[in-house]
Design a protein around this motif. Structure first.
Motif, PDB file in Angstrom:
ATOM      1  N   THR A  70       0.813  -1.219   0.000  1.00 25.61           N
ATOM      2  CA  THR A  70       0.000   0.000   0.000  1.00 25.61           C
ATOM      3  C   THR A  70       0.847   1.270   0.000  1.00 25.61           C
ATOM      4  N   LYS A  71       2.149   1.120   0.288  1.00 25.99           N
ATOM      5  CA  LYS A  71       3.003   2.302   0.406  1.00 25.99           C
ATOM      6  C   LYS A  71       3.733   2.580  -0.906  1.00 25.99           C
ATOM      7  N   LYS A  72       3.669   3.827  -1.329  1.00 17.90           N
ATOM      8  CA  LYS A  72       4.363   4.235  -2.546  1.00 17.90           C
ATOM      9  C   LYS A  72       5.820   4.543  -2.203  1.00 17.90           C
ATOM     10  N   LYS A  73       6.737   3.759  -2.764  1.00 20.56           N
ATOM     11  CA  LYS A  73       8.161   3.965  -2.446  1.00 20.56           C
ATOM     12  C   LYS A  73       8.861   4.789  -3.513  1.00 20.56           C
ATOM     13  N   ALA A  74       8.294   4.795  -4.706  1.00 23.26           N
ATOM     14  CA  ALA A  74       8.826   5.648  -5.776  1.00 23.26           C
ATOM     15  C   ALA A  74       7.686   6.523  -6.276  1.00 23.26           C
ATOM     16  N   LYS A  75       7.987   7.783  -6.484  1.00 19.09           N
ATOM     17  CA  LYS A  75       6.951   8.680  -7.004  1.00 19.09           C
ATOM     18  C   LYS A  75       6.709   8.386  -8.485  1.00 19.09           C
ATOM     19  N   ASN A  76       7.797   8.158  -9.184  1.00 21.92           N
ATOM     20  CA  ASN A  76       7.708   7.942 -10.638  1.00 21.92           C
ATOM     21  C   ASN A  76       8.394   6.640 -11.033  1.00 21.92           C
ATOM     22  N   VAL A  77       7.922   6.087 -12.124  1.00 28.95           N
ATOM     23  CA  VAL A  77       8.609   4.942 -12.731  1.00 28.95           C
ATOM     24  C   VAL A  77       8.801   5.226 -14.211  1.00 28.95           C
ATOM     25  N   VAL A  78      10.026   5.045 -14.693  1.00 25.42           N
ATOM     26  CA  VAL A  78      10.276   5.048 -16.137  1.00 25.42           C
ATOM     27  C   VAL A  78      10.699   3.640 -16.507  1.00 25.42           C
ATOM     28  N   PHE A  79       9.947   3.024 -17.367  1.00 24.75           N
ATOM     29  CA  PHE A  79      10.169   1.638 -17.760  1.00 24.75           C
ATOM     30  C   PHE A  79      10.572   1.622 -19.227  1.00 24.75           C
TER      31      PHE A  79
END
Lengths: 663, 663
Positions: free
Chosen positions: B163-172
């Motif tokens: 439930t916890k967001k550890k990264a604000k953004n992801v670039v895949f």
């Protein structure tokens, strides 16, 4: 296939213009006419011993012809730390000035010159400074001055000190020629998926850390197993066919500038035990590069002597022989043409207190307290598939290690050898721990022969050995003290691209029709190797295929091939020999008419003098578990594997007080 | 090459005996006569929405013939959590019992049956329960009861809450078809070694964490790009050509049981911004699988509509379109046969407030505040090599995205699109951050065509884009908040095995003589691509070759080929087309007489209806940098990439209170 042995006039590869990256070179590490060995960009462990050679070249003819072929004998050389004042090499290392040497070698500038038999001749003047070391981390500049004004410089880096031992033991597994592609294929053969999820996994799949290492050699982008093993063991890349030395241009394969290897360092600094285990002959590149210092990997007998007695022609780190030495290659131990000076090396090892085992029963019974030699066959081990599934193929061999006619009986596997090695090394290493190298050699050898089933069988044997080793280390309560590294020395361009319906392929006459047996994408289906077949038992337990000979087999291949046929599926009668000569004594290879006679013809992509597949460029995987494991993530050069292990073992020392503990 | 579109009667691959892993199957995920979709062994993110389909099969003829072809319509199904009491599906999920469906499909049992045109016919009874979710982590057992006593069970696992967001953004980043072997080759072309040490490195080489992921699909070991992308985006593997669904046997490609994707979850739960960038047409598998739910990747127009408007035939997670959508494929946007219902999708996107860019100038000028659509050509992007080096090849194309005749002008590259995408997503995502998928599509497309130079050029463009992205994120001060993952969807069996002297090859007439131009081992030499040549400038700056057309080129290849010629070296006049048909309308491929006319012939290893190379088995690399990077070490399944990203983004919720935030 082993790269071919070269003539005594050593240098064969060379260049069209002096300053670039050509296929043919005068001397790979020496684009200018002055050569510094170790050359520019080399790195050193603090305190690691090495030799320094300088060469000045005078090409007599060809595109580089210079100074009428007269080599400058008045060259000088200096070394400077950081931006410091350069000192002469002799002063810096407190050595006497060595004698000048001269020789001549020849090379061809390109394929046209080779074909026309118009070699370029080079006269050389040279000096070599033997057995030096750099203790202070940092940058060094070595300068060679020659031909009154020409300069060749080499920038060297001494790595940071690493004096603390973080792992007591290291077990280094090498899957010779093993790539990620092959590991994926081995998993497919031995482990079952249900709706896309593997129900069991390789031991390798459970390693917490994965990295990639670059396998290229110092002067070519495709390596052989000698110089790549040497890079892994010494932190110094070398030239194809060389190990433990920087290859010079002289005719003597034993006078090249040497570098100290991991086991020489470990023995000298900590007095730890060490061993090598291989399914190859023990004088083969991967096991022998631990101790070998030679321009030519083909000097087999002498290399075995080096393993036992150390370097004998020059003063060098003392080598009293491995604590464990298990593999094939009785030819170098039986007295005769294969052994050094014709001596009986079973006797030579016995004289130094080794137990000698020639079969698995003797191996199990051997004392864990004595140094142990085990030689279980002539040449390489038969592969896992023949040792365990198609055992009748063993009887055809003439490989008894005692020298008697007939086949080797009661062979151990890689697992039996490795577990026994750990028992001996753990006992002998005591508080000083141990280093073990264990090699699955025939992944490479069978990939060369395009015998994918046999190669993957040996990969699975390696994986099973790794699994058992972890278990063994747990039982001995030393798993937490032991760094396990698994890697390869280079790759082959192998991959699986679908399945093949062998029934359909065999039912068709026409080559093009046979190819339609291959199923790609949605027609690849699932692995049938993991499907039990009523009435068929291979007795190979979990972690190996349940069925080696299903109707639907993997369709696999590589880009580098001699002429051959493809039919897919296992060869039950023994390892493949895909190509053959038509004319006796010729080295022009065609489809071997006896190999896969039901297959379709694939004409080759390799030079027609190649009888087998060749090594490839790809980075190879590194798996790590244990102390220092995190150091092995990411992408790095093969020499970095040495530095990471050396760092973990505390082998980088800033003084020479630890020198020659072994003496 | 794209796997071929299948007929509306969908199921084509099937089996010889019911319970094993064959190439031909009735329905890959359904070895028994009762099918549960999602099938056994599937895993779910807590709260992830999906549909459940049950099928009962009644084979009318063939080896599985049963019950005179009458499918049991009275089947029942239950679900139980852990060892708990089974409840009917309708009760458990509080749904009305759905209507029974029936249909018929056919398949062939093997190649002989296919050749003889003797299909096996199967009658089906089915029910589908739409839009459910499991919120409680743990094990579930689903049981289908049919034919009065037969049972098919599926064991499902709901992963732990996250439930916890550890990264604000992801670039895949996805390098389509990109393997470790190709990365190694790209490094060789673009970066120079001095005595075995690279003087510069790929951006990828600097990633701290490397892992390997398994790319196989749910029911075959060789995947296509649709179902592998879907696995990466949803945590659910699928069948070749399917995405966002478990493929059922019904004729309708849009009624299959769906699974929620990462961008649907991210939008619903956090309201973050998301975007897709690709050098493929936007309806191609890798970009479109972010939003697509279809049994057939070839339903291009409808899939673009799904991207903009969401699933329209059933209630499903609301989709209001991507915040950024940059790529090729104007055919699905221009009104006409390629677009959904013939509509103008430029207009449809504009209606929803999108800025529309048809060239690089418009792209740079587009507002960072508005949703952004950029369609820069018809079909796929021309490759980097033609966009940057052999630009004259662009003029031959008829790919203007506006629908006008002639070629697309002023194309952005992957780097320009990706950097602009970050600007828009960073602005629009605000505190909720963003997810960006950026694909280098033609690594795959050019490997299919055996055009290694073009494939590696696009790999280098990807690497350069990654380098620039890291720099951009630094400038925006969000690098530390952003997880960057780089991986592939599958491989091709490519490797480099030596160098080739193109001058020698071209000078020889005979095919066998030409092969002798290849240098292996010590004759491979060093890369000439990094050697500047006087008078030659490619203006491509660092990190790309200085010379694409040296005399000594890489000799590379793969095991899976159609008939073709090899001459090595770049094709300056445009992408290769290695094989061709001789008879018009035939699908029997031979050497293309126009391709590499100076080369030597290599007869193929693939079925003769294949015009190109095919995908391969190998695990593909994963590189990670940023929050959660350590989770990406080791070896795992492709679905785990989804779970690792979803965990890092906090997308696994135990209640449905976050549902439909987007509505």
């Amino acid at each position: 296939m082993l790269p071919k042995l070269r003539s005594a006039v050593v240098c064969l590869t060379a260049s069209l213009s002096i300053a670039s990256g050509q296929t043919f070179r005068r001397l790979g590490t020496c684009p200018e006419l002055g050569c510094v060995l170790p050359p520019d960009q080399q790195e050193f462990l603090p305190g690691q011993q090495f030799d320094i050679r300088f060469e000045v070249h005078a090409p007599k003819n060809g595109s580089e012809a210079f100074n009428n072929g007269v080599a400058d004998e008045k060259f000088t050389a200096t070394i400077a730390k950081g931006g410091g004042r350069p000192k002469s090499i002799a002063d810096f290392f407190k050595l006497k000035e060595p004698t000048l040497e001269t020789w001549t070698f020849s090379w061809h500038e390109d394929l046209f010159a080779q074909e026309a038999k118009t070699p370029s001749i080079v006269n050389v003047a040279s000096k070599i400074y033997r057995r030096v070391a750099l203790y202070e981390p940092g940058e060094y500049t070595v300068t060679l001055n020659y031909y009154s004004g020409k300069k060749t410089t080499a920038q060297w880096t001494v790595r940071p000190l690493a004096t603390k031992k973080k792992a007591k033991n290291v077990v280094f597994f090498i899957g010779d020629g093993m790539t990620t592609n092959m590991i994926t294929a081995a998993r497919l053969l031995a482990h079952k998926t249900v709706n896309g999820k593997y129900q069991s996994l390789l031991a390798l799949d459970k390693f917490p850390v994965v990295g990639h290492q670059m396998s290229h050699s110092i002067d070519t982008f495709i390596t052989d197993s000698a110089n790549s093993a040497s890079a892994l063991y010494s932190g110094h890349k070398s030239t194809v066919n060389a190990m433990g030395v920087y290859a010079d241009s002289s005719p003597d394969p034993f006078d090249d500038p040497k570098v100290e290897t991991i086991v020489e360092l470990l023995k000298r600094i900590w007095g730890s035990a060490w061993g090598a285990v291989s399914t190859a002959f023990l004088a083969d590149a991967t096991p022998i590069a631990l101790t070998g210092h030679s321009r030519s990997r083909y000097t087999y007998g002498a290399l075995i002597d080096q393993a036992l007695n150390g370097v004998s022609n020059y003063s060098w780190t003392k080598m009293d022989g491995p604590d464990v030495y298990f593999g094939g290659g009785a030819e170098q131990f039986l007295p005769g043409s294969g052994s050094y000076q014709g001596k009986d090396y079973y006797a030579e090892f016995a004289k130094k207190g080794y137990s000698i085992s020639l079969n698995n029963t003797a191996l199990s019974a051997a004392s864990n307290r004595d140094k142990a030699l085990g030689v279980f066959c002539r040449s390489n081990f038969p592969v896992w598939l023949d040792r365990n599934i198609f055992k009748e193929n063993l009887d055809k061999l003439n490989n008894d290690p005692s020298g008697a006619k007939g086949s080797a009986k009661d062979l151990p596997g890689l697992k039996e050898m490795t577990l026994k090695a750990i028992d001996v090394l753990h006992t002998r290493g005591g508080q000083q721990g141990f280093f073990l190298m264990s090699e699955a050699a025939s992944i490479d050898k069978q990939m060369h022969a395009l015998d994918y089933d046999r190669a993957l069988g040996d990969l699975l044997e390696l994986d099973d050995t790794i699994r058992a080793t972890i278990e063994k280390l747990k039982q001995l309560r030393i798993l937490d003290d032991t760094l396990i590294v698994v890697s390869a020395d280079h790759g082959h361009g192998f991959d699986v691209f679908g399945s093949a319906d062998t029934k359909y392929l065999n039912a068709k006459e026409d080559d093009r029709d046979k190819r339609n047996a291959v199923g790609v994408y949605e027609n690849s289906g699932l692995s049938q190797y993991v499907v039990a077949q009523p009435g068929v038992s291979y007795n190979t337990g979990p972690n190996f295929p349940l069925n080696w000979d299903p109707r639907y087999v993997i369709a696999a291949g590589m880009g580098a091939n001699p002429d051959h046929r493809e039919a897919y599926g296992v060869d039950k009668t023994g390892p493949r020999s895909p190509a053959a000569t038509i004319v006796n004594g010729s080295s022009d290879y065609y489809v071997n008419p006896k190999d896969k006679p039901n297959g379709f013809v694939v004409n080759g992509t390799l030079p027609t003098d190649q009888s087998q597949g060749v090594h490839s460029l790809t980075d190879v995987p590194v798996y790590a578990l244990g102390p220092c494991q995190d150091a092995f993530g990411g992408t790095y050069n093969n020499i970095d594997v040495f530095y990471k292990i050396a760092d973990c073992l505390g082998l980088g020392h800033g003084t020479n007080k630890t020198e020659d503990r072994g003496k």
